[in-house]
Design an enzyme around this catalytic site. Structure first.
Site, PDB file in Angstrom:
ATOM      1  N   LYS A   1      -4.676  -0.962  15.553  1.00  0.00           N
ATOM      2  CA  LYS A   1      -5.427  -0.197  14.538  1.00  0.00           C
ATOM      3  C   LYS A   1      -6.583   0.575  15.175  1.00  0.00           C
ATOM      4  O   LYS A   1      -6.948   1.652  14.692  1.00  0.00           O
ATOM      5  CB  LYS A   1      -5.899  -1.137  13.423  1.00  0.00           C
ATOM      6  CG  LYS A   1      -4.744  -1.762  12.634  1.00  0.00           C
ATOM      7  CD  LYS A   1      -3.932  -0.698  11.889  1.00  0.00           C
ATOM      8  CE  LYS A   1      -2.611  -1.178  11.379  1.00  0.00           C
ATOM      9  NZ  LYS A   1      -1.859  -0.158  10.641  1.00  0.00           N
TER      10      LYS A   1
ATOM     11  N   TYR B   1      -2.744  -6.970  16.420  1.00  0.00           N
ATOM     12  CA  TYR B   1      -2.794  -6.063  15.263  1.00  0.00           C
ATOM     13  C   TYR B   1      -4.030  -5.162  15.332  1.00  0.00           C
ATOM     14  O   TYR B   1      -3.936  -3.938  15.179  1.00  0.00           O
ATOM     15  CB  TYR B   1      -2.826  -6.900  13.986  1.00  0.00           C
ATOM     16  CG  TYR B   1      -3.010  -6.106  12.728  1.00  0.00           C
ATOM     17  CD1 TYR B   1      -1.961  -5.389  12.168  1.00  0.00           C
ATOM     18  CD2 TYR B   1      -4.252  -6.064  12.077  1.00  0.00           C
ATOM     19  CE1 TYR B   1      -2.131  -4.660  10.997  1.00  0.00           C
ATOM     20  CE2 TYR B   1      -4.434  -5.339  10.908  1.00  0.00           C
ATOM     21  CZ  TYR B   1      -3.368  -4.635  10.375  1.00  0.00           C
ATOM     22  OH  TYR B   1      -3.539  -3.910   9.225  1.00  0.00           O
TER      23      TYR B   1
ATOM     24  N   ILE C   1       0.836  -1.208   0.000  1.00  0.00           N
ATOM     25  CA  ILE C   1       0.000   0.000   0.000  1.00  0.00           C
ATOM     26  C   ILE C   1       0.870   1.258   0.000  1.00  0.00           C
ATOM     27  O   ILE C   1       0.573   2.234  -0.698  1.00  0.00           O
ATOM     28  CB  ILE C   1      -0.946  -0.028   1.225  1.00  0.00           C
ATOM     29  CG1 ILE C   1      -1.955  -1.180   1.090  1.00  0.00           C
ATOM     30  CG2 ILE C   1      -1.677   1.308   1.375  1.00  0.00           C
ATOM     31  CD1 ILE C   1      -2.791  -1.433   2.344  1.00  0.00           C
TER      32      ILE C   1
ATOM     33  N   ASN D   1       2.212   4.980   7.341  1.00  0.00           N
ATOM     34  CA  ASN D   1       1.646   3.771   6.728  1.00  0.00           C
ATOM     35  C   ASN D   1       2.332   2.485   7.176  1.00  0.00           C
ATOM     36  O   ASN D   1       1.709   1.416   7.194  1.00  0.00           O
ATOM     37  CB  ASN D   1       1.746   3.917   5.199  1.00  0.00           C
ATOM     38  CG  ASN D   1       1.474   2.623   4.468  1.00  0.00           C
ATOM     39  OD1 ASN D   1       0.319   2.225   4.284  1.00  0.00           O
ATOM     40  ND2 ASN D   1       2.531   1.926   4.054  1.00  0.00           N
TER      41      ASN D   1
ATOM     42  N   VAL E   1      -6.377  -6.192   1.228  1.00  0.00           N
ATOM     43  CA  VAL E   1      -5.606  -5.641   0.114  1.00  0.00           C
ATOM     44  C   VAL E   1      -4.508  -6.633  -0.267  1.00  0.00           C
ATOM     45  O   VAL E   1      -3.791  -7.127   0.611  1.00  0.00           O
ATOM     46  CB  VAL E   1      -4.962  -4.290   0.507  1.00  0.00           C
ATOM     47  CG1 VAL E   1      -4.415  -3.589  -0.740  1.00  0.00           C
ATOM     48  CG2 VAL E   1      -5.948  -3.402   1.245  1.00  0.00           C
TER      49      VAL E   1
ATOM     50  N   ASP F   1      11.473   3.564   4.488  1.00  0.00           N
ATOM     51  CA  ASP F   1      11.202   2.147   4.747  1.00  0.00           C
ATOM     52  C   ASP F   1      12.367   1.555   5.534  1.00  0.00           C
ATOM     53  O   ASP F   1      13.501   2.011   5.447  1.00  0.00           O
ATOM     54  CB  ASP F   1      11.000   1.350   3.444  1.00  0.00           C
ATOM     55  CG  ASP F   1      10.151   0.103   3.654  1.00  0.00           C
ATOM     56  OD1 ASP F   1       8.974   0.111   3.238  1.00  0.00           O
ATOM     57  OD2 ASP F   1      10.641  -0.872   4.264  1.00  0.00           O
TER      58      ASP F   1
ATOM     59  N   GLY G   1      -9.529  -2.702   3.673  1.00  0.00           N
ATOM     60  CA  GLY G   1     -10.096  -4.006   4.020  1.00  0.00           C
ATOM     61  C   GLY G   1      -9.078  -5.092   3.762  1.00  0.00           C
ATOM     62  O   GLY G   1      -8.118  -5.251   4.509  1.00  0.00           O
TER      63      GLY G   1
ATOM     64  N   VAL H   1      10.588   2.839  11.997  1.00  0.00           N
ATOM     65  CA  VAL H   1       9.615   3.785  12.570  1.00  0.00           C
ATOM     66  C   VAL H   1       9.395   3.575  14.064  1.00  0.00           C
ATOM     67  O   VAL H   1       8.827   4.436  14.733  1.00  0.00           O
ATOM     68  CB  VAL H   1       8.260   3.760  11.826  1.00  0.00           C
ATOM     69  CG1 VAL H   1       8.410   4.190  10.377  1.00  0.00           C
ATOM     70  CG2 VAL H   1       7.565   2.413  11.945  1.00  0.00           C
TER      71      VAL H   1
ATOM     72  N   SER I   1      -7.411   0.366   9.759  1.00  0.00           N
ATOM     73  CA  SER I   1      -7.819  -0.843   9.031  1.00  0.00           C
ATOM     74  C   SER I   1      -9.291  -1.095   9.329  1.00  0.00           C
ATOM     75  O   SER I   1      -9.813  -0.600  10.338  1.00  0.00           O
ATOM     76  CB  SER I   1      -6.990  -2.030   9.540  1.00  0.00           C
ATOM     77  OG  SER I   1      -7.517  -3.251   9.082  1.00  0.00           O
TER      78      SER I   1
HETATM   79  N1  LIG Z   1      -2.860  -5.371   3.311  1.00  0.00           N
HETATM   80  C1  LIG Z   1      -4.015  -5.186   3.907  1.00  0.00           C
HETATM   81  O1  LIG Z   1      -4.967  -5.929   3.635  1.00  0.00           O
HETATM   82  C2  LIG Z   1      -4.213  -4.082   4.890  1.00  0.00           C
HETATM   83  C3  LIG Z   1      -3.187  -3.281   5.337  1.00  0.00           C
HETATM   84  N2  LIG Z   1      -3.445  -2.254   6.229  1.00  0.00           N
HETATM   85  C4  LIG Z   1      -2.383  -1.393   6.721  1.00  0.00           C
HETATM   86  O2  LIG Z   1      -1.759  -0.726   5.640  1.00  0.00           O
HETATM   87  C5  LIG Z   1      -0.380  -0.507   5.943  1.00  0.00           C
HETATM   88  C6  LIG Z   1       0.474  -1.101   4.824  1.00  0.00           C
HETATM   89  O3  LIG Z   1       0.186  -2.480   4.734  1.00  0.00           O
HETATM   90  P1  LIG Z   1       0.757  -3.434   3.589  1.00  0.00           P
HETATM   91  O4  LIG Z   1       1.205  -2.643   2.437  1.00  0.00           O
HETATM   92  O5  LIG Z   1      -0.252  -4.491   3.420  1.00  0.00           O
HETATM   93  O6  LIG Z   1       2.017  -4.061   4.365  1.00  0.00           O
HETATM   94  P2  LIG Z   1       3.345  -4.740   3.814  1.00  0.00           P
HETATM   95  O7  LIG Z   1       3.836  -5.620   4.914  1.00  0.00           O
HETATM   96  O8  LIG Z   1       3.122  -5.340   2.493  1.00  0.00           O
HETATM   97  O9  LIG Z   1       4.340  -3.489   3.665  1.00  0.00           O
HETATM   98  C7  LIG Z   1       4.725  -2.782   4.815  1.00  0.00           C
HETATM   99  C8  LIG Z   1       5.967  -1.970   4.534  1.00  0.00           C
HETATM  100  O10 LIG Z   1       6.338  -1.354   5.782  1.00  0.00           O
HETATM  101  C9  LIG Z   1       7.724  -1.562   6.005  1.00  0.00           C
HETATM  102  N3  LIG Z   1       7.997  -1.610   7.443  1.00  0.00           N
HETATM  103  C10 LIG Z   1       7.648  -2.593   8.305  1.00  0.00           C
HETATM  104  N4  LIG Z   1       8.136  -2.325   9.524  1.00  0.00           N
HETATM  105  C11 LIG Z   1       8.779  -1.141   9.440  1.00  0.00           C
HETATM  106  C12 LIG Z   1       9.495  -0.334  10.354  1.00  0.00           C
HETATM  107  N5  LIG Z   1       9.665  -0.711  11.622  1.00  0.00           N
HETATM  108  N6  LIG Z   1      10.024   0.815   9.919  1.00  0.00           N
HETATM  109  C13 LIG Z   1       9.886   1.184   8.632  1.00  0.00           C
HETATM  110  N7  LIG Z   1       9.249   0.470   7.707  1.00  0.00           N
HETATM  111  C14 LIG Z   1       8.702  -0.683   8.114  1.00  0.00           C
HETATM  112  C15 LIG Z   1       8.055  -2.877   5.318  1.00  0.00           C
HETATM  113  O11 LIG Z   1       9.448  -2.983   5.022  1.00  0.00           O
HETATM  114  C16 LIG Z   1       7.166  -2.810   4.087  1.00  0.00           C
HETATM  115  O12 LIG Z   1       7.824  -2.172   3.005  1.00  0.00           O
HETATM  116  C17 LIG Z   1      -0.127  -1.171   7.294  1.00  0.00           C
HETATM  117  O13 LIG Z   1      -0.183  -0.203   8.316  1.00  0.00           O
HETATM  118  C18 LIG Z   1      -1.289  -2.131   7.429  1.00  0.00           C
HETATM  119  O14 LIG Z   1      -1.597  -2.376   8.760  1.00  0.00           O
HETATM  120  C19 LIG Z   1      -4.690  -2.024   6.699  1.00  0.00           C
HETATM  121  C20 LIG Z   1      -5.740  -2.784   6.294  1.00  0.00           C
HETATM  122  C21 LIG Z   1      -5.590  -3.870   5.362  1.00  0.00           C
HETATM  123  C1  LIG Z   2      -4.482  -6.892   7.521  1.00  0.00           C
HETATM  124  C2  LIG Z   2      -5.703  -6.160   7.800  1.00  0.00           C
HETATM  125  O1  LIG Z   2      -5.650  -4.989   8.099  1.00  0.00           O
HETATM  126  C3  LIG Z   2      -6.965  -6.765   7.717  1.00  0.00           C
HETATM  127  C4  LIG Z   2      -7.108  -8.200   7.514  1.00  0.00           C
HETATM  128  O2  LIG Z   2      -7.939  -6.076   7.829  1.00  0.00           O
END
Ligand SMILES: NC(=O)C1=CN([C@@H]2O[C@H](COP(=O)(O)OP(=O)(O)OC[C@H]3O[C@@H](n4cnc5c(N)ncnc54)[C@H](O)[C@@H]3O)[C@@H](O)[C@H]2O)C=CC1
Ligand SMILES: CC(=O)C(C)=O
Length: 265
Positions: free
Chosen positions: A165, A161, A17, A89, A194, A36, A192, A63, A148
Site C-alpha cells: 500500500k 500488505y 469496497i 481496487n 472498512v 473480479d 481505514g 489482476v 490504505s
Molecule cells: N477493508 C478495509 O478495511 C480496507 C481495504 N482497503 C483496500 O481496498 C481494496 C478493497 O478491499 P476490500 O473490499 O476490503 O476487500 P475484499 O477482500 O472484501 O474484496 C476484494 C475483491 O477483490 C477480488 N480479488 C482479489 N484478488 C483478485 C485478483 N487477483 N484479481 C481480481 N480480483 C481479485 C476479490 O474476489 C474480491 O471481490 C483493497 O485493495 C484493500 O487493500 C484499504 C484499506 C482498508
Molecule cells: C486492511 C487495511 O487496509 C487496514 C487494516 O488498514
C-alpha cells in the site's frame, strides 16, 4: 455497442469496497466494467447495476496476470466504446507477523496488489491515449488506486500488505508526473477500517487469538478511529466518486485519506 455514458472499470467489484464503488459510479452515470477474479460475484454486481437501470459488464480477471488485465479492459471498451476511469481496487490483505512472512506470500500479495495496479494502469492507458486533450487542463482519463491508512503508517502484523500500500502511493505519484502531459490524472484513496470480507478476516484472526467474537475484533480497530466507528464501503465509495468526477480535475498525485481520523497528515 457503444454507450453515451462515461465508462469506469472497477477491479475487485464483486464484493466489499469495489462493489460499493461500482454501484456508486453507476448512480453517478457511468457505465461500469465489473472486473473480479470471482466470476459469480462479478456477474452479480453487474446484474445489480443493470436491475437499477444502469449499464454494466462483468469480466473475470486475475489482476496479477498482465495479459488477463489487458484482455478484460479491452472487452469493456469493446462493449461500451470508451474508457474514462479505472479504479485499481482489487487486493489481498493477509495478516503476516514478521517472522511468518514467506517468499510465497510476499510474491502473491505483491503480484496482486502492486502488479495489479501496474497492469491496470497500462491497460487503461492504451485507451486513454486514444483521446487527446483539446486544450490545456482537459482531462481524458483518471487512474484511481486503492492504498490504505496502512500505506501511510506501519500497522502491526501487516508488513507485506502495508508495503504494497506504500508502494501504490509511490506508483500513483509517478503515474501522475508521467501521464499529466497526456491529460491523465492519477490519485489514490486510503481507507481505514472498512466492514468488508477482507477486514473481517483480519479482525477474526485477532478475535480468535483472544477467544473473542468477530465484532470484538473489529471494535479493537475502531478504538483508533477518531470518529468512533469503523466505516462502511459506501463511505469509501463517496471519496472515489469525487476522484472519478470533474470536481477533482485539478488534483493529481494525491492519496486521499478516508479513515474517520486514524492518520493525521
Ligand atoms: N477493508 C478495509 O478495511 C480496507 C481495504 N482497503 C483496500 O481496498 C481494496 C478493497 O478491499 P476490500 O473490499 O476490503 O476487500 P475484499 O477482500 O472484501 O474484496 C476484494 C475483491 O477483490 C477480488 N480479488 C482479489 N484478488 C483478485 C485478483 N487477483 N484479481 C481480481 N480480483 C481479485 C476479490 O474476489 C474480491 O471481490 C483493497 O485493495 C484493500 O487493500 C484499504 C484499506 C482498508
Ligand atoms: C486492511 C487495511 O487496509 C487496514 C487494516 O488498514
Amino acid at each position: 455497442m457503444t454507450t453515451g455514458k462515461k465508462v469506469a472499470i472497477v477491479t475487485g467489484a464483486g464484493q466489499g469496497i469495489g462493489l460499493a464503488i461500482a454501484v456508486r459510479l453507476s448512480r453517478e452515470g457511468f457505465a461500469i466494467g465489473c472486473l473480479d477474479y470471482n466470476a459469480e460475484t462479478a456477474e452479480a454486481a453487474a446484474d445489480a447495476i443493470i436491475a437499477t437501470g444502469g449499464e454494466a459488464l462483468a469480466v473475470k480477471v486475475d489482476v496479477a496476470q498482465r495479459d488477463d488485465v489487458f484482455k478484460a479492459v479491452d472487452a469493456v471498451v469493446q462493449r461500451f466504446g470508451r474508457l474514462d476511469v479505472i479504479v485499481n481496487n482489487a487486493g489481498l490483505g493477509p495478516t503476516t507477523p514478521i517472522e511468518e512472512i514467506t517468499p510465497e506470500i510476499y510474491h502473491k500479495v505483491f503480484d496482486v496488489n502492486v502488479g495489479g495496479t501496474y497492469w491496470g494502469i497500462q491497460a487503461a492507458l492504451k485507451h486513454f491515449k486514444a483521446r487527446k486533450p483539446e486544450k490545456a487542463g482537459d482531462i481524458v482519463g483518471k487512474i484511481i488506486n486503492a492504498s490504505s491508512q496502512a500505506g501511510q503508517v506501519g500497522n502491526p502484523d501487516l508488513a507485506v500488505y502495508g508495503a504494497t500500500k506504500f508502494a501504490i502511493r509511490g506508483i500513483t505519484q509517478t503515474a501522475a508526473k508521467d501521464l499529466a502531459p497526456l491529460g491523465i490524472t492519477s490519485n489514490a484513496y486510503c481507507p481505514g477500517i472498512v466492514r468488508t470480507p477482507m477486514m473481517e478476516g483480519i479482525a477474526q484472526k485477532v478475535a480468535d487469538e483472544n477467544g473473542q467474537t468477530l465484532e470484538w475484533g473489529l471494535q479493537q480497530w475502531a478504538k483508533n478511529v477518531t470518529l468512533g466507528r469503523i466505516s462502511e464501503p459506501e463511505d469509501v465509495a463517496a471519496c472515489v466518486s469525487f476522484l472519478a468526477g470533474p470536481d477533482s480535475d485539478y488534483m493529481t498525485g494525491q492519496a486521499l485519506i478516508i479513515d474517520g481520523g486514524m492518520v493525521f497528515n
